[in-house]
Design a protein around this motif. Structure first.
Motif, PDB file in Angstrom:
ATOM      1  N   MET A   1      50.959 -20.477  49.060  1.00 29.96           N
ATOM      2  CA  MET A   1      49.938 -21.501  49.120  1.00 29.96           C
ATOM      3  C   MET A   1      50.523 -22.829  48.635  1.00 29.96           C
ATOM      4  N   ILE A   2      50.188 -23.864  49.332  1.00 24.99           N
ATOM      5  CA  ILE A   2      50.700 -25.187  48.978  1.00 24.99           C
ATOM      6  C   ILE A   2      49.648 -25.899  48.131  1.00 24.99           C
ATOM      7  N   THR A   3      49.987 -26.112  46.886  1.00 24.68           N
ATOM      8  CA  THR A   3      49.062 -26.731  45.935  1.00 24.68           C
ATOM      9  C   THR A   3      49.513 -28.158  45.624  1.00 24.68           C
ATOM     10  N   ARG A   4      48.709 -28.830  44.856  1.00 18.33           N
ATOM     11  CA  ARG A   4      49.038 -30.194  44.434  1.00 18.33           C
ATOM     12  C   ARG A   4      50.346 -30.211  43.640  1.00 18.33           C
ATOM     13  N   LYS A   5      50.559 -29.191  42.813  1.00 26.45           N
ATOM     14  CA  LYS A   5      51.807 -29.118  42.038  1.00 26.45           C
ATOM     15  C   LYS A   5      53.015 -28.966  42.955  1.00 26.45           C
ATOM     16  N   VAL A   6      52.874 -28.150  43.986  1.00 26.94           N
ATOM     17  CA  VAL A   6      53.966 -27.953  44.942  1.00 26.94           C
ATOM     18  C   VAL A   6      54.276 -29.271  45.642  1.00 26.94           C
ATOM     19  N   ILE A   7      53.245 -29.979  46.049  1.00 31.70           N
ATOM     20  CA  ILE A   7      53.426 -31.262  46.728  1.00 31.70           C
ATOM     21  C   ILE A   7      54.121 -32.262  45.811  1.00 31.70           C
ATOM     22  N   GLU A   8      53.678 -32.350  44.576  1.00 30.47           N
ATOM     23  CA  GLU A   8      54.313 -33.276  43.627  1.00 30.47           C
ATOM     24  C   GLU A   8      55.770 -32.890  43.377  1.00 30.47           C
ATOM     25  N   SER A   9      56.051 -31.587  43.317  1.00 28.53           N
ATOM     26  CA  SER A   9      57.436 -31.164  43.102  1.00 28.53           C
ATOM     27  C   SER A   9      58.311 -31.510  44.312  1.00 28.53           C
ATOM     28  N   LEU A  10      57.741 -31.475  45.527  1.00 30.59           N
ATOM     29  CA  LEU A  10      58.499 -31.884  46.715  1.00 30.59           C
ATOM     30  C   LEU A  10      58.879 -33.359  46.633  1.00 30.59           C
ATOM     31  N   TYR A  11      57.919 -34.193  46.243  1.00 33.17           N
ATOM     32  CA  TYR A  11      58.209 -35.628  46.102  1.00 33.17           C
ATOM     33  C   TYR A  11      59.291 -35.869  45.046  1.00 33.17           C
ATOM     34  N   LYS A  12      59.234 -35.139  43.932  1.00 33.28           N
ATOM     35  CA  LYS A  12      60.213 -35.329  42.866  1.00 33.28           C
ATOM     36  C   LYS A  12      61.588 -34.813  43.269  1.00 33.28           C
ATOM     37  N   LYS A  13      61.619 -33.629  43.861  1.00 28.54           N
ATOM     38  CA  LYS A  13      62.903 -33.021  44.209  1.00 28.54           C
ATOM     39  C   LYS A  13      63.616 -33.778  45.327  1.00 28.54           C
ATOM     40  N   TYR A  14      62.844 -34.253  46.300  1.00 32.96           N
ATOM     41  CA  TYR A  14      63.426 -34.941  47.454  1.00 32.96           C
ATOM     42  C   TYR A  14      63.038 -36.421  47.433  1.00 32.96           C
ATOM     43  N   ASN A  15      63.404 -37.108  46.358  1.00 36.18           N
ATOM     44  CA  ASN A  15      63.005 -38.513  46.209  1.00 36.18           C
ATOM     45  C   ASN A  15      63.953 -39.488  46.902  1.00 36.18           C
ATOM     46  N   LYS A  16      65.055 -38.975  47.460  1.00 35.32           N
ATOM     47  CA  LYS A  16      66.007 -39.836  48.168  1.00 35.32           C
ATOM     48  C   LYS A  16      66.364 -39.210  49.509  1.00 35.32           C
ATOM     49  N   VAL A  17      66.737 -40.067  50.444  1.00 37.47           N
ATOM     50  CA  VAL A  17      67.198 -39.560  51.733  1.00 37.47           C
ATOM     51  C   VAL A  17      68.592 -38.962  51.555  1.00 37.47           C
ATOM     52  N   PRO A  18      68.940 -37.970  52.359  1.00 32.99           N
ATOM     53  CA  PRO A  18      70.287 -37.398  52.251  1.00 32.99           C
ATOM     54  C   PRO A  18      71.335 -38.405  52.732  1.00 32.99           C
ATOM     55  N   PRO A  19      72.591 -38.171  52.437  1.00 34.56           N
ATOM     56  CA  PRO A  19      73.649 -39.112  52.848  1.00 34.56           C
ATOM     57  C   PRO A  19      73.695 -39.336  54.362  1.00 34.56           C
ATOM     58  N   SER A  20      73.294 -38.312  55.105  1.00 39.68           N
ATOM     59  CA  SER A  20      73.317 -38.409  56.563  1.00 39.68           C
ATOM     60  C   SER A  20      72.202 -37.530  57.131  1.00 39.68           C
ATOM     61  N   PRO A  21      71.612 -37.917  58.269  1.00 40.81           N
ATOM     62  CA  PRO A  21      70.617 -37.037  58.895  1.00 40.81           C
ATOM     63  C   PRO A  21      71.188 -35.668  59.270  1.00 40.81           C
ATOM     64  N   ASP A  22      72.509 -35.560  59.365  1.00 37.13           N
ATOM     65  CA  ASP A  22      73.139 -34.269  59.653  1.00 37.13           C
ATOM     66  C   ASP A  22      72.926 -33.258  58.526  1.00 37.13           C
ATOM     67  N   CYS A  23      72.608 -33.738  57.332  1.00 37.50           N
ATOM     68  CA  CYS A  23      72.370 -32.858  56.185  1.00 37.50           C
ATOM     69  C   CYS A  23      70.987 -32.212  56.220  1.00 37.50           C
ATOM     70  N   LEU A  24      70.108 -32.693  57.091  1.00 35.25           N
ATOM     71  CA  LEU A  24      68.760 -32.133  57.208  1.00 35.25           C
ATOM     72  C   LEU A  24      68.813 -30.790  57.920  1.00 35.25           C
ATOM     73  N   ASP A  25      67.875 -29.912  57.601  1.00 34.63           N
ATOM     74  CA  ASP A  25      67.797 -28.599  58.235  1.00 34.63           C
ATOM     75  C   ASP A  25      66.973 -28.686  59.517  1.00 34.63           C
ATOM     76  N   ILE A  26      67.439 -29.489  60.460  1.00 34.81           N
ATOM     77  CA  ILE A  26      66.719 -29.699  61.713  1.00 34.81           C
ATOM     78  C   ILE A  26      66.597 -28.414  62.530  1.00 34.81           C
ATOM     79  N   PRO A  27      67.608 -27.532  62.544  1.00 35.21           N
ATOM     80  CA  PRO A  27      67.433 -26.279  63.294  1.00 35.21           C
ATOM     81  C   PRO A  27      66.223 -25.463  62.830  1.00 35.21           C
ATOM     82  N   LEU A  28      65.856 -25.592  61.550  1.00 40.60           N
ATOM     83  CA  LEU A  28      64.676 -24.896  61.041  1.00 40.60           C
ATOM     84  C   LEU A  28      63.421 -25.296  61.809  1.00 40.60           C
ATOM     85  N   LEU A  29      63.300 -26.573  62.125  1.00 35.23           N
ATOM     86  CA  LEU A  29      62.144 -27.043  62.893  1.00 35.23           C
ATOM     87  C   LEU A  29      62.088 -26.379  64.263  1.00 35.23           C
TER      88      LEU A  29
END
Length: 118
Positions: A1-29
């Protein structure tokens, strides 16, 4: 379940863009959400963009520049696309889309202005 705490932790953990879009897990999508959301990568425009077909074309979340995406995070039933001030949740089993928009708390200057207006 996605809660407010989970959402806030996503913002904190991923507060910057990766060095390159190649670092994103695009195949997952494409593995888990492409079938229901008609996801494509547009490399013909001025910038490479992620296009989500299940979102209306006039929405600001329909076409997102890859350089603006901070992370792509899998959950049991959803896949989250984390941006600076919003998270797009794509359901894995249906074309449901949910968007969380982060509301910034008022700055000190905003609070001082509101006190003096009263």
């Amino acid at each position: 379940m996605i809660t407010r705490k989970v959402i806030e932790s996503l913002y904190k953990k991923y507060n910057k863009v990766p060095p390159s879009p190649d670092c994103l897990d695009i195949p997952l999508l494409f593995e888990s959400a492409s079938e229901n959301h008609n996801i494509t990568i547009d490399i013909d425009g001025p910038v490479d963009s992620l296009v989500i077909g299940s979102i209306e074309p006039d929405s600001p979340f329909h076409c997102i520049p890859l350089e603006r995406i901070h992370a792509i995070v899998p959950f049991e039933e959803w896949v989250a696309i984390v941006l600076h001030s919003s998270i797009i949740f794509l359901n894995r089993k249906s074309p449901k889309v949910s968007v969380h928009i982060r509301m910034e708390p008022p700055s000190i200057m905003d609070r001082m202005k509101s006190v003096f207006k009263k």
